[in-house]
Design a protein around this motif. Sequence first.
Motif, PDB file in Angstrom:
ATOM      1  N   GLN A  94      -8.688  13.813 -11.179  1.00 27.71           N
ATOM      2  CA  GLN A  94      -8.663  14.299  -9.791  1.00 27.71           C
ATOM      3  C   GLN A  94      -9.263  13.238  -8.868  1.00 27.71           C
ATOM      4  O   GLN A  94     -10.287  12.629  -9.204  1.00 27.71           O
ATOM      5  CB  GLN A  94      -9.495  15.578  -9.650  1.00 27.71           C
ATOM      6  N   LEU A  95      -8.644  13.066  -7.715  1.00 25.52           N
ATOM      7  CA  LEU A  95      -9.160  12.110  -6.738  1.00 25.52           C
ATOM      8  C   LEU A  95     -10.465  12.638  -6.147  1.00 25.52           C
ATOM      9  O   LEU A  95     -10.523  13.783  -5.684  1.00 25.52           O
ATOM     10  CB  LEU A  95      -8.109  11.925  -5.638  1.00 25.52           C
ATOM     11  N   GLU A  96     -11.502  11.794  -6.177  1.00 19.73           N
ATOM     12  CA  GLU A  96     -12.811  12.203  -5.652  1.00 19.73           C
ATOM     13  C   GLU A  96     -13.408  11.064  -4.841  1.00 19.73           C
ATOM     14  O   GLU A  96     -13.147   9.892  -5.117  1.00 19.73           O
ATOM     15  CB  GLU A  96     -13.785  12.536  -6.800  1.00 19.73           C
ATOM     16  N   ALA A 114      -3.111   6.385  -4.442  1.00 19.99           N
ATOM     17  CA  ALA A 114      -1.706   6.245  -4.823  1.00 19.99           C
ATOM     18  C   ALA A 114      -1.505   6.630  -6.291  1.00 19.99           C
ATOM     19  O   ALA A 114      -0.499   7.247  -6.648  1.00 19.99           O
ATOM     20  CB  ALA A 114      -1.249   4.800  -4.586  1.00 19.99           C
ATOM     21  N   THR A 115      -2.457   6.284  -7.131  1.00 23.05           N
ATOM     22  CA  THR A 115      -2.385   6.663  -8.551  1.00 23.05           C
ATOM     23  C   THR A 115      -2.357   8.183  -8.706  1.00 23.05           C
ATOM     24  O   THR A 115      -1.547   8.733  -9.451  1.00 23.05           O
ATOM     25  CB  THR A 115      -3.595   6.080  -9.313  1.00 23.05           C
ATOM     26  N   ALA A 116      -3.245   8.837  -7.980  1.00 21.78           N
ATOM     27  CA  ALA A 116      -3.293  10.306  -8.043  1.00 21.78           C
ATOM     28  C   ALA A 116      -1.989  10.907  -7.517  1.00 21.78           C
ATOM     29  O   ALA A 116      -1.457  11.870  -8.079  1.00 21.78           O
ATOM     30  CB  ALA A 116      -4.482  10.819  -7.243  1.00 21.78           C
ATOM     31  N   LEU A 117      -1.462  10.325  -6.442  1.00 14.88           N
ATOM     32  CA  LEU A 117      -0.216  10.852  -5.870  1.00 14.88           C
ATOM     33  C   LEU A 117       0.941  10.744  -6.867  1.00 14.88           C
ATOM     34  O   LEU A 117       1.661  11.729  -7.095  1.00 14.88           O
ATOM     35  CB  LEU A 117       0.130  10.087  -4.581  1.00 14.88           C
ATOM     36  N   LEU A 118       1.111   9.563  -7.459  1.00 14.67           N
ATOM     37  CA  LEU A 118       2.255   9.389  -8.366  1.00 14.67           C
ATOM     38  C   LEU A 118       2.110  10.211  -9.648  1.00 14.67           C
ATOM     39  O   LEU A 118       3.110  10.572 -10.263  1.00 14.67           O
ATOM     40  CB  LEU A 118       2.450   7.908  -8.706  1.00 14.67           C
ATOM     41  N   ALA A 119       0.868  10.517 -10.022  1.00 17.69           N
ATOM     42  CA  ALA A 119       0.672  11.368 -11.201  1.00 17.69           C
ATOM     43  C   ALA A 119       1.189  12.778 -10.953  1.00 17.69           C
ATOM     44  O   ALA A 119       1.708  13.436 -11.852  1.00 17.69           O
ATOM     45  CB  ALA A 119      -0.807  11.406 -11.575  1.00 17.69           C
ATOM     46  N   SER A 120       1.078  13.233  -9.712  1.00 16.25           N
ATOM     47  CA  SER A 120       1.524  14.600  -9.395  1.00 16.25           C
ATOM     48  C   SER A 120       2.921  14.625  -8.779  1.00 16.25           C
ATOM     49  O   SER A 120       3.635  15.622  -8.891  1.00 16.25           O
ATOM     50  CB  SER A 120       0.539  15.270  -8.439  1.00 16.25           C
ATOM     51  N   THR A 121       3.285  13.525  -8.125  1.00 17.87           N
ATOM     52  CA  THR A 121       4.558  13.468  -7.393  1.00 17.87           C
ATOM     53  C   THR A 121       5.204  12.115  -7.671  1.00 17.87           C
ATOM     54  O   THR A 121       4.987  11.159  -6.924  1.00 17.87           O
ATOM     55  CB  THR A 121       4.308  13.645  -5.871  1.00 17.87           C
ATOM     56  N   LYS A 123       1.648  -0.615 -12.634  1.00 23.91           N
ATOM     57  CA  LYS A 123       2.827  -0.696 -11.751  1.00 23.91           C
ATOM     58  C   LYS A 123       2.451  -0.683 -10.272  1.00 23.91           C
ATOM     59  O   LYS A 123       3.124  -1.323  -9.444  1.00 23.91           O
ATOM     60  CB  LYS A 123       3.807   0.436 -12.072  1.00 23.91           C
ATOM     61  N   LEU A 124       1.379   0.014  -9.923  1.00 25.42           N
ATOM     62  CA  LEU A 124       0.951  -0.002  -8.514  1.00 25.42           C
ATOM     63  C   LEU A 124       0.346  -1.358  -8.148  1.00 25.42           C
ATOM     64  O   LEU A 124       0.609  -1.879  -7.062  1.00 25.42           O
ATOM     65  CB  LEU A 124      -0.051   1.126  -8.257  1.00 25.42           C
ATOM     66  N   GLN A 125      -0.437  -1.924  -9.042  1.00 26.76           N
ATOM     67  CA  GLN A 125      -0.991  -3.250  -8.762  1.00 26.76           C
ATOM     68  C   GLN A 125       0.148  -4.255  -8.579  1.00 26.76           C
ATOM     69  O   GLN A 125       0.116  -5.087  -7.661  1.00 26.76           O
ATOM     70  CB  GLN A 125      -1.911  -3.690  -9.903  1.00 26.76           C
ATOM     71  N   GLN A 126       1.156  -4.184  -9.441  1.00 24.55           N
ATOM     72  CA  GLN A 126       2.304  -5.090  -9.327  1.00 24.55           C
ATOM     73  C   GLN A 126       3.028  -4.889  -7.996  1.00 24.55           C
ATOM     74  O   GLN A 126       3.393  -5.851  -7.319  1.00 24.55           O
ATOM     75  CB  GLN A 126       3.271  -4.850 -10.489  1.00 24.55           C
ATOM     76  N   ALA A 127       3.225  -3.643  -7.625  1.00 25.60           N
ATOM     77  CA  ALA A 127       3.922  -3.345  -6.367  1.00 25.60           C
ATOM     78  C   ALA A 127       3.100  -3.823  -5.176  1.00 25.60           C
ATOM     79  O   ALA A 127       3.649  -4.319  -4.179  1.00 25.60           O
ATOM     80  CB  ALA A 127       4.188  -1.846  -6.272  1.00 25.60           C
ATOM     81  N   ARG A 187       7.812   1.301  -4.207  1.00 24.18           N
ATOM     82  CA  ARG A 187       8.218   0.288  -5.207  1.00 24.18           C
ATOM     83  C   ARG A 187       7.684   0.701  -6.592  1.00 24.18           C
ATOM     84  O   ARG A 187       8.399   0.633  -7.590  1.00 24.18           O
ATOM     85  CB  ARG A 187       7.708  -1.103  -4.823  1.00 24.18           C
ATOM     86  N   ALA A 188       6.450   1.102  -6.645  1.00 28.01           N
ATOM     87  CA  ALA A 188       5.882   1.515  -7.934  1.00 28.01           C
ATOM     88  C   ALA A 188       6.606   2.724  -8.496  1.00 28.01           C
ATOM     89  O   ALA A 188       6.698   2.900  -9.710  1.00 28.01           O
ATOM     90  CB  ALA A 188       4.395   1.825  -7.763  1.00 28.01           C
ATOM     91  N   ALA A 189       7.135   3.557  -7.606  1.00 25.32           N
ATOM     92  CA  ALA A 189       7.850   4.763  -8.038  1.00 25.32           C
ATOM     93  C   ALA A 189       9.300   4.472  -8.399  1.00 25.32           C
ATOM     94  O   ALA A 189      10.050   5.379  -8.779  1.00 25.32           O
ATOM     95  CB  ALA A 189       7.804   5.807  -6.915  1.00 25.32           C
TER      96      ALA A 189
END
Length: 153
Positions: free
Chosen positions: A57-59, A111-118, A87-91, A148-150
């Motif tokens: 969870q994002l905190e 962004a990591t938390a977002l892509l994990a859920s969406t 992949k986010l670091q690369q993007a 890009r990461a997505a």
Amino acid sequence: MANVNVSLTVNGQQQTVSVDSSETLLWMLRDRLGLTGTKYGCGIEQCRACSVLVNGQLEKACDYDVTSAAGKSVTTIEGLSADLSNKLQQAWITEQVPQCGYCQSGMLMAATALLASTPKPTDAQIDSAINNICACGTYARVRLGIKRAAGML
Ligand code: FES
Ligand code: FES
């Protein structure tokens, strides 16, 4: 305040750390474990530069009581990958997202938390999820980096 031992997992490694019981997770990570990728911005839960994941969870680490992290799994920017293969670091590199860079650890954790859920977020979902403050105004590039990461670009 008394010193206490807190045992937790940080970036996949089990740690037992002696902390002041009034300390926040942010200062434990930075000062006791040397994980200075997590930044102190405002200290009042506004900027999100201090964002980390706790049990996924994002905190905001600046307001997270370190004793509440006992037994939990914390992921910081250093835990995304050691070799920038995430992949986010690369993007972020491809889209040249960072400017001064100060807010970017927090951006990447959000962004990591977002892509994990969406996994394929819309612009509206990105704007709603990424509430981090960036003084350099990288918001449009953050959107591109997430897409890009997505695999959406
Ligand atoms: S330093 Fe935590 S929200 Fe600003
Ligand atoms: S890149 Fe400078 S504050 Fe965000």
